[in-house]
Scaffold this active site. Structure first.
Site, PDB file in Angstrom:
ATOM      1  N   LYS A 189      15.581   9.525 -12.792  1.00  0.00           N
ATOM      2  CA  LYS A 189      14.303   9.469 -13.516  1.00  0.00           C
ATOM      3  C   LYS A 189      13.287  10.278 -12.725  1.00  0.00           C
ATOM      4  CE  LYS A 189      11.350   5.787 -13.444  1.00  0.00           C
ATOM      5  NZ  LYS A 189      10.103   6.395 -12.932  1.00  0.00           N
ATOM      6  N   GLU A 225       4.790   4.373 -19.707  1.00  0.00           N
ATOM      7  CA  GLU A 225       4.099   3.364 -18.885  1.00  0.00           C
ATOM      8  C   GLU A 225       2.632   3.288 -19.243  1.00  0.00           C
ATOM      9  OE1 GLU A 225       4.864   3.243 -14.653  1.00  0.00           O
ATOM     10  OE2 GLU A 225       3.261   1.781 -14.339  1.00  0.00           O
ATOM     11  N   ASP A 262      11.088   3.901  -7.402  1.00  0.00           N
ATOM     12  CA  ASP A 262      10.392   4.125  -6.127  1.00  0.00           C
ATOM     13  C   ASP A 262       9.356   3.027  -5.876  1.00  0.00           C
ATOM     14  OD1 ASP A 262       8.465   4.906  -7.940  1.00  0.00           O
ATOM     15  OD2 ASP A 262       8.097   6.879  -7.055  1.00  0.00           O
ATOM     16  N   ASP A 303      15.381   6.930  -9.091  1.00  0.00           N
ATOM     17  CA  ASP A 303      14.043   7.492  -9.267  1.00  0.00           C
ATOM     18  C   ASP A 303      13.791   8.593  -8.228  1.00  0.00           C
ATOM     19  OD1 ASP A 303      11.660   7.489 -10.605  1.00  0.00           O
ATOM     20  OD2 ASP A 303      10.902   5.632  -9.717  1.00  0.00           O
ATOM     21  N   GLU A 340       8.924  11.561 -12.905  1.00  0.00           N
ATOM     22  CA  GLU A 340       7.636  11.430 -13.585  1.00  0.00           C
ATOM     23  C   GLU A 340       7.137  12.810 -13.961  1.00  0.00           C
ATOM     24  OE1 GLU A 340       4.802   9.243 -11.229  1.00  0.00           O
ATOM     25  OE2 GLU A 340       6.251   7.651 -10.800  1.00  0.00           O
TER      26      GLU A 340
HETATM   27  O1  KIV Z   1       9.516   2.972  -9.897  1.00  0.00           O
HETATM   28  C1  KIV Z   1       9.602   2.149 -10.827  1.00  0.00           C
HETATM   29  O2  KIV Z   1       9.980   0.985 -10.635  1.00  0.00           O
HETATM   30  C2  KIV Z   1       9.231   2.600 -12.159  1.00  0.00           C
HETATM   31  C3  KIV Z   1       9.088   1.565 -13.216  1.00  0.00           C
HETATM   32  C4  KIV Z   1       7.784   0.897 -13.060  1.00  0.00           C
HETATM   33  C5  KIV Z   1       9.285   2.139 -14.571  1.00  0.00           C
HETATM   34  O3  KIV Z   1       9.027   3.749 -12.360  1.00  0.00           O
END
Ligand code: KIV
Length: 284
Positions: A120, A189, A51, A90, A122
């Site tokens: 992915k 991160e 994202d 993401d 968070e």
């Molecule tokens: O959104 C993204 O690019 C990320 C990376 C920084 C791991 O989450």
């Protein structure tokens, strides 16, 4: 040469295998078809449609405004370009925080409409149930812990996580919770290197670091950062492998000069009519 030719597509079991064998995993973000093709040709293991595209491509100040539709558009373009790399989409802010059902529905969209091979998200303890439900729906989940850019408002800005003992302990708890919920990999991160080393030794799944030191099982960087195409700021952990912003400016400036001065297009870049047939002579 195309190192990815003839190699098997990367899957979550490749990730597991690499951790077992101590082979480092390489991931970069990519947001479009061109990037996906180049990354794939180079033999990257995974392409993260992060994202961060909100900042690098769409011009938002943070990743917070990014929508599912924007993420899907870019995921589709990447999936069409990646033949071997695992495409990880993401989940944007708001797509999984409200209900577990939202999380599963949106994760399914990334696979069915976007062509992603994994998602992915968070989070730590508060998303464990969502991770479990997405995994149960058959979708591999990469969990992102440590600094979480989607919580930048609550965090009060960008910062390194886990510098003191209670924060380090909290991170270990979150890592365990994500693995227990079924995550196949952890993005770490902005955490101290020794803490990343401890997490990597502790968990059975690969850790992918960004600002987390050398001892992770793999690394990820943002495409625009590593190519020098995001001049706005540069965190300590970013290494620029090229300075494309400068090169692109130079090329565009030359083009402008040549158009304005009448040098472009020259003969070599122009079309010409076919030569006329020779006229029949009177003798014919
Ligand atoms: O959104 C993204 O690019 C990320 C990376 C920084 C791991 O989450």
């Amino acid at each position: 040469m195309n190192p990815s030719k003839g190699t098997k597509p990367v899957t979550v079991s490749t990730f597991r295998q690499k951790k077992r064998r101590g082979e480092r995993i390489c991931m970069l973000t990519g947001y479009d078809h061109f990037a996906a093709q180049v990354l794939d040709e180079c033999g990257i293991d995974a392409i993260l449609v992060g994202d961060t595209l909100g900042m690098t491509v769409l011009g938002y100040e943070t990743t917070l405004p990014v929508t599912m539709e924007e993420m899907l558009l870019h995921t589709k373009a990447v999936a069409r370009g990646a033949k071997n790399a695992l495409v990880v989409a993401d989940m944007p802010l708001g797509s999984y925080q409200v209900t577990v059902e939202d999380g599963v529905r949106n994760a399914l969209r990334f696979v069915k409409e976007g062509g992603a091979g994994a998602i992915k998200l968070e989070g730590g303890l508060e998303v464990a149930e969502t991770v479990r439900a997405i995994v149960r729906a058959g979708i591999p989940v990469m969990a992102h812990i440590g600094f979480r850019p989607q919580e930048i408002l609550a965090q009060g800005g960008f910062r390194v996580i886990g510098k003191n003992e209670p924060a380090a302990q909290q991170l270990l708890v979150e890592a365990d919770a994500m693995v227990e919920a079924g995550a196949f990999a952890l993005v770490l991160e902005c955490i101290p290197s020794d803490l990343a080393k401890a997490v990597t030794a502790r968990v059975s799944v690969p850790t992918i670091g960004i600002g987390a030191g050398i001892d992770c099982d793999g690394q990820v960087l943002v495409w625009h950062d590593m190519l020098g195409m995001f001049p706005r700021f540069k965190p300590t952990f970013v290494k620029r492998y090229a300075e494309l912003h400068g090169l692109i400016r130079e090329a565009v400036s030359r083009y402008i000069d040549e158009v304005r001065s009448g040098q472009f297009p020259d003969e070599a870049h122009s079309y010409h009519r076919a030569p006329a047939d020779p006229k029949p002579s009177v003798e014919d």
